[in-house]
Design a protein around this motif. Structure first.
Motif, PDB file in Angstrom:
ATOM      1  N   GLU A  64       0.823  -1.217   0.000  1.00 50.56           N
ATOM      2  CA  GLU A  64       0.000   0.000   0.000  1.00 50.56           C
ATOM      3  C   GLU A  64       0.851   1.258   0.000  1.00 50.56           C
ATOM      4  O   GLU A  64       2.021   1.238   0.358  1.00 50.56           O
ATOM      5  CB  GLU A  64      -0.902   0.021   1.250  1.00 50.56           C
ATOM      6  CG  GLU A  64      -1.918  -1.084   1.310  1.00 50.56           C
ATOM      7  CD  GLU A  64      -3.152  -0.822   0.468  1.00 50.56           C
ATOM      8  OE1 GLU A  64      -3.424   0.349   0.147  1.00 50.56           O
ATOM      9  OE2 GLU A  64      -3.829  -1.805   0.134  1.00 50.56           O
ATOM     10  N   TRP A  65       0.210   2.357  -0.340  1.00 54.69           N
ATOM     11  CA  TRP A  65       0.796   3.693  -0.281  1.00 54.69           C
ATOM     12  C   TRP A  65       0.913   4.099   1.181  1.00 54.69           C
ATOM     13  O   TRP A  65      -0.016   3.899   1.973  1.00 54.69           O
ATOM     14  CB  TRP A  65      -0.122   4.654  -1.034  1.00 54.69           C
ATOM     15  CG  TRP A  65       0.328   6.066  -1.079  1.00 54.69           C
ATOM     16  CD1 TRP A  65       1.275   6.592  -1.910  1.00 54.69           C
ATOM     17  CD2 TRP A  65      -0.157   7.160  -0.315  1.00 54.69           C
ATOM     18  NE1 TRP A  65       1.401   7.939  -1.697  1.00 54.69           N
ATOM     19  CE2 TRP A  65       0.532   8.313  -0.716  1.00 54.69           C
ATOM     20  CE3 TRP A  65      -1.107   7.274   0.687  1.00 54.69           C
ATOM     21  CZ2 TRP A  65       0.306   9.557  -0.164  1.00 54.69           C
ATOM     22  CZ3 TRP A  65      -1.336   8.514   1.240  1.00 54.69           C
ATOM     23  CH2 TRP A  65      -0.626   9.644   0.809  1.00 54.69           C
ATOM     24  N   VAL A  79       2.058   2.557  -4.939  1.00 59.10           N
ATOM     25  CA  VAL A  79       1.569   1.228  -4.591  1.00 59.10           C
ATOM     26  C   VAL A  79       2.332   0.224  -5.438  1.00 59.10           C
ATOM     27  O   VAL A  79       2.778   0.534  -6.546  1.00 59.10           O
ATOM     28  CB  VAL A  79       0.046   1.085  -4.818  1.00 59.10           C
ATOM     29  CG1 VAL A  79      -0.732   1.963  -3.859  1.00 59.10           C
ATOM     30  CG2 VAL A  79      -0.338   1.381  -6.252  1.00 59.10           C
ATOM     31  N   ASN A 167      -2.045   9.064  -3.134  1.00 55.99           N
ATOM     32  CA  ASN A 167      -2.357   7.644  -3.286  1.00 55.99           C
ATOM     33  C   ASN A 167      -2.957   7.377  -4.661  1.00 55.99           C
ATOM     34  O   ASN A 167      -4.038   7.865  -4.977  1.00 55.99           O
ATOM     35  CB  ASN A 167      -3.326   7.213  -2.194  1.00 55.99           C
ATOM     36  CG  ASN A 167      -3.488   5.715  -2.113  1.00 55.99           C
ATOM     37  OD1 ASN A 167      -3.234   4.988  -3.070  1.00 55.99           O
ATOM     38  ND2 ASN A 167      -3.925   5.244  -0.964  1.00 55.99           N
TER      39      ASN A 167
END
Length: 191
Positions: A64-65, A79, A167
């Motif tokens: 994940e970011w 990501v 993100n």
């Protein structure tokens, strides 16, 4: 001897109210502002119509970011998407290639999407050159093995808005709903 008149009693002064709105009105005003300003931003569904995943079919997110605490701080500014070496990498949105080359030891491709948005994918080998126009979904390169997912492989996808990393999942409608958590130490408003 002079007689002084007795002053008449003054009526009581009305009690002054504190400036500002009552808490319930303030909350309603803040909610109205959030709704109005929020409607001016593209919704995740609208973003998903203009952007697509850089891999097809939709890949699994393996990392994940993570926003850095400050501009130069540690974080994961993108990501990682599950993919095998040789996978076709696609433009997530239309734009102009702004960079093709190596950053440290990895081949990177960056696309300028306009309005301050740039996306980068790595490790990606590409025959494109800076200035080439690309369409959303167009194959822009192939995934090279290695990268920071070793011993496996993955595509690292990052997006910057006005130079700040954001993100990428928000652009393809893959962020879950926001959950508001209680603030510790605050009691419920009195009714």
């Amino acid at each position: 001897m002079s007689v002084r008149p007795v002053p008449s009693p003054r009526p009581p002064r009305p009690q002054r109210r504190r400036a500002g709105l009552p808490p319930a009105s303030r909350a309603a005003l803040v909610l109205a502002l959030v709704l109005v300003l929020g409607s001016a931003l593209p919704s995740p569904g609208a973003a998903a119509q203009r952007w697509s995943w850089p891999l097809a079919p939709r890949p699994a997110v393996v990392a994940e970011w993570v926003a850095p605490a400050h501009r130069w701080g540690r974080g994961h500014r993108g990501v990682d998407l599950a993919a095998e070496p040789g996978a076709a990498v696609r433009a997530p949105a239309p734009g102009t290639v702004s960079f093709v080359g190596f950053v440290v030891d990895r081949p990177v491709l960056t696309i300028d999407h306009g309005r301050g948005l740039r996306s980068s994918v790595e490790p990606v080998e590409s025959d494109l050159v800076a200035g080439d126009r690309v369409r959303r979904g167009q194959v822009v390169g192939v995934l090279r093995g290695g990268g920071h997912c070793a011993p496996g492989s993955c595509l690292h996808w990052g997006v910057r808005r006005d130079g700040a990393y954001v993100n990428p999942l928000g652009f393809v409608g893959a962020l879950g709903p926001s959950v508001l958590l209680p603030v510790p130490g605050r009691e419920r408003a009195q009714r």
